[in-house]
Design a protein around this motif. Structure first.
Motif, PDB file in Angstrom:
ATOM      1  N   LEU A  22      -0.604  13.685 -18.270  1.00  0.00           N
ATOM      2  CA  LEU A  22      -0.881  12.581 -17.331  1.00  0.00           C
ATOM      3  C   LEU A  22      -0.994  13.468 -15.878  1.00  0.00           C
ATOM      4  CD1 LEU A  22      -0.922  10.897 -19.689  1.00  0.00           C
ATOM      5  CD2 LEU A  22      -0.050   8.969 -18.189  1.00  0.00           C
ATOM      6  N   GLY A  23      -2.086  13.631 -15.236  1.00  0.00           N
ATOM      7  CA  GLY A  23      -1.977  14.155 -13.850  1.00  0.00           C
ATOM      8  C   GLY A  23      -2.788  13.087 -12.994  1.00  0.00           C
ATOM      9  N   SER A  24      -2.725  13.262 -11.772  1.00  0.00           N
ATOM     10  CA  SER A  24      -3.428  12.498 -10.766  1.00  0.00           C
ATOM     11  C   SER A  24      -5.102  12.469 -11.244  1.00  0.00           C
ATOM     12  CB  SER A  24      -3.523  13.086  -9.293  1.00  0.00           C
ATOM     13  OG  SER A  24      -2.147  13.240  -8.838  1.00  0.00           O
ATOM     14  N   THR A  76      -3.735   9.905 -15.350  1.00  0.00           N
ATOM     15  CA  THR A  76      -4.989   9.857 -16.132  1.00  0.00           C
ATOM     16  C   THR A  76      -4.667  11.015 -17.209  1.00  0.00           C
ATOM     17  OG1 THR A  76      -7.110   9.831 -16.709  1.00  0.00           O
ATOM     18  CG2 THR A  76      -6.344  11.451 -15.273  1.00  0.00           C
ATOM     19  N   THR A  77      -4.997  11.155 -18.365  1.00  0.00           N
ATOM     20  CA  THR A  77      -5.104  12.334 -19.323  1.00  0.00           C
ATOM     21  C   THR A  77      -6.042  13.332 -18.899  1.00  0.00           C
ATOM     22  OG1 THR A  77      -6.824  11.053 -20.750  1.00  0.00           O
ATOM     23  CG2 THR A  77      -4.499  10.842 -21.282  1.00  0.00           C
ATOM     24  N   TYR A  78      -5.307  14.544 -18.926  1.00  0.00           N
ATOM     25  CA  TYR A  78      -6.000  15.523 -18.165  1.00  0.00           C
ATOM     26  C   TYR A  78      -6.904  16.498 -19.110  1.00  0.00           C
ATOM     27  CZ  TYR A  78      -4.899  15.882 -13.271  1.00  0.00           C
ATOM     28  OH  TYR A  78      -5.074  15.754 -11.747  1.00  0.00           O
ATOM     29  N   GLY A  79      -8.192  16.661 -18.847  1.00  0.00           N
ATOM     30  CA  GLY A  79      -8.943  17.655 -19.495  1.00  0.00           C
ATOM     31  C   GLY A  79      -8.551  19.004 -19.434  1.00  0.00           C
ATOM     32  N   GLU A  80      -7.829  19.447 -18.473  1.00  0.00           N
ATOM     33  CA  GLU A  80      -7.363  20.703 -18.409  1.00  0.00           C
ATOM     34  C   GLU A  80      -6.321  21.104 -19.393  1.00  0.00           C
ATOM     35  OE1 GLU A  80      -7.662  18.704 -16.124  1.00  0.00           O
ATOM     36  OE2 GLU A  80      -8.260  19.752 -14.041  1.00  0.00           O
ATOM     37  N   ASN A  81      -5.709  20.110 -19.615  1.00  0.00           N
ATOM     38  CA  ASN A  81      -4.669  20.416 -20.730  1.00  0.00           C
ATOM     39  C   ASN A  81      -5.436  20.361 -22.269  1.00  0.00           C
ATOM     40  OD1 ASN A  81      -3.136  19.318 -18.307  1.00  0.00           O
ATOM     41  ND2 ASN A  81      -1.713  20.737 -19.193  1.00  0.00           N
ATOM     42  N   GLY A  98      -3.174  22.360 -10.242  1.00  0.00           N
ATOM     43  CA  GLY A  98      -4.230  22.340  -9.134  1.00  0.00           C
ATOM     44  C   GLY A  98      -4.645  20.939  -9.088  1.00  0.00           C
ATOM     45  N   ALA A  99      -5.262  20.424  -9.933  1.00  0.00           N
ATOM     46  CA  ALA A  99      -5.934  19.045  -9.933  1.00  0.00           C
ATOM     47  C   ALA A  99      -4.949  18.108  -9.314  1.00  0.00           C
ATOM     48  CB  ALA A  99      -6.418  18.825 -11.115  1.00  0.00           C
ATOM     49  N   THR A 100      -3.847  17.737  -9.871  1.00  0.00           N
ATOM     50  CA  THR A 100      -2.858  16.906  -9.523  1.00  0.00           C
ATOM     51  C   THR A 100      -2.451  17.023  -8.122  1.00  0.00           C
ATOM     52  OG1 THR A 100      -1.659  17.168 -11.924  1.00  0.00           O
ATOM     53  CG2 THR A 100      -0.539  16.207 -10.108  1.00  0.00           C
TER      54      THR A 100
END
Length: 426
Positions: free
Chosen positions: A68-70, A280-285, A29-31
């Protein structure tokens, strides 16, 4: 031994695949939201996110379970740069930001990361990690309130599975929550499948190269975007610390902050070369890791492979994009809360004394600045330093400026005064 504990968890391939799909849902979703907001291509963002994650894992020797996502931090500057210099100019700015990461990685490798222990004790790290999750709370609220019954149902399913599930079921509460929430949303009539019917089966992402040949004309775009790297490096450090606390490994030491920065920087530069947003490294994950307790980096790599394939399979990507915001809203309430809890655990496990005024001042200030999203405009650049980035810098500054002995000296003086008063009364 450390490598075995991270990579050789006793999971069969089918289990790893299912867990990888769960991580894919968490980041999706965020990416794709970032390219939607900035006018970039979502398929390119998925492609560069997947490849960037594999690059990061290769550089960090497969030891850091990060996806790593957007990056959201670059949304405003990308929009501003794109309006004046087009996508190629904006991508040149993003490329430069990635190069700044790479340069800083070389500096840290040369001088070491020991200085971080002085600048980033638990009294700073704990609240900074908390602001990662709590600062995202408004995002969770906005997503959930798009259709609150769906969000509540999705959250309830994820919680029940996480607490009462057994075996493999217990470690995929996010995946089960998303699927259950999607079915609920479909029955509620808020799922639009038209984009799936219209999408092609297979298609190459629409890549866009930065305008390196017109560097002088695009230089202002570099000045708009590149300084954000200073802020996101602080966020990167916060995410790595959060990952370390989640997995109970000191990633700052091994594989080293220089490697995580290098991986993030090269991934961002690669994305910019193809027209994708910085990574960037993703907090969701990180939240998924905290819930499932499965920290095997291979699971993240499998997620990256799925995302890579999805960037070409347009119908599959379109199907994922039909997941209503409310479904992901219910999920991220749990994920973002987990991240905040990790920060709280950092304070507790390190026995940070909040009866000490110095510690109380640092924690309180960092939390309010980070959660309130208070912004400070950098003079001459028009760039806002805000959220976790500003909170981390303020926390580091307070930790340096406020003497650790101040509270003890104050207590001693108070005791002396009380003793003198007692003598006089006697």
């Amino acid at each position: 031994m450390e490598k075995e504990s991270l990579r050789a968890e006793k999971l069969a391939l089918p289990q790893k695949v299912i867990l990888g799909i769960q991580h894919m849902f968490a980041m999706f979703g965020a990416t794709v939201l970032v390219p939607k907001l900035t006018g970039l291509n979502p398929s390119v963002a998925l492609f560069t996110s997947a490849v960037g994650t594999i690059i990061f894992h290769f550089i960090t020797k497969g030891k850091v379970p990060a996806y790593l996502g957007s990056s959201f931090a670059f949304i405003a500057p990308i929009i501003a740069a794109k309006e004046s210099f087009g996508i190629p100019g904006a991508m040149l700015g993003c490329l430069t930001a990635g190069l700044i990461y790479i340069i800083m990685s070389a500096v840290i490798k040369a001088v070491g990361s020991d200085f971080l222990e002085k600048f980033l004790p638990p009294v700073v790290v704990g609240p900074v990690i908390m602001t990662i999750g709590l600062g995202l709370a408004p995002t969770a609220k906005d997503m959930a309130t798009a259709h609150l019954p769906t969000a509540i149902f999705t959250l309830a399913v994820a919680i029940v599975i996480s607490i009462f599930g057994k075996g493999l079921i217990k470690v995929i509460p996010i995946l089960i929550g998303v699927v259950s929430g999607y079915i609920f949303a479909y029955l509620a009539g808020i799922v639009d499948l038209a984009p799936v019917q219209e999408a092609a089966w297979l298609a190459l992402p629409n890549f866009s190269l930065p305008s390196i040949s017109e560097f002088s004309a695009s230089l202002p775009a570099v000045l708009i975007i590149a300084p954000i790297a200073v802020v996101t490096m602080v966020e990167h450090l916060g995410d790595v610390l959060a990952l370390s606390k989640t997995v109970d490994r000191e990633f700052i030491e091994e594989p080293g902050l220089h490697r995580t920065l290098l991986g993030d920087g090269i991934a961002t530069a690669f994305a910019a070369l193809l027209g994708g947003p910085p990574n960037t490294t993703y907090g969701e994950n990180i939240g998924v890791l905290a819930i499932t307790k499965v920290h095997n980096p291979v699971v993240i790599e499998i997620a990256a492979v799925f995302v890579f394939g999805m960037s070409f399979v347009q119908k599959l990507g379109a199907l994922i994009r039909t997941i209503p915001a409310a479904v992901m809203g219910g999920i991220v309430i749990l994920l973002f809360g987990m991240i905040a809890s990790i920060g709280l655990r950092t304070l507790i496990e390190n026995e940070v004394d909040l009866s000490n005024n110095r510690n109380l001042v640092i924690v309180s200030t960092v939390l309010v600045i980070g959660i309130s999203n208070l912004a400070f405009t950098i003079p001459g650049l028009g760039t806002d330093l805000k959220g976790m980035g500003l909170a981390a810098i303020v926390g580091i500054g307070l930790n340096i400026l406020l003497p650790e002995s101040a509270e003890a000296e104050s207590d001693t003086e108070a005791n002396e005064v009380q003793a003198e008063e007692a003598v006089q009364k006697a």
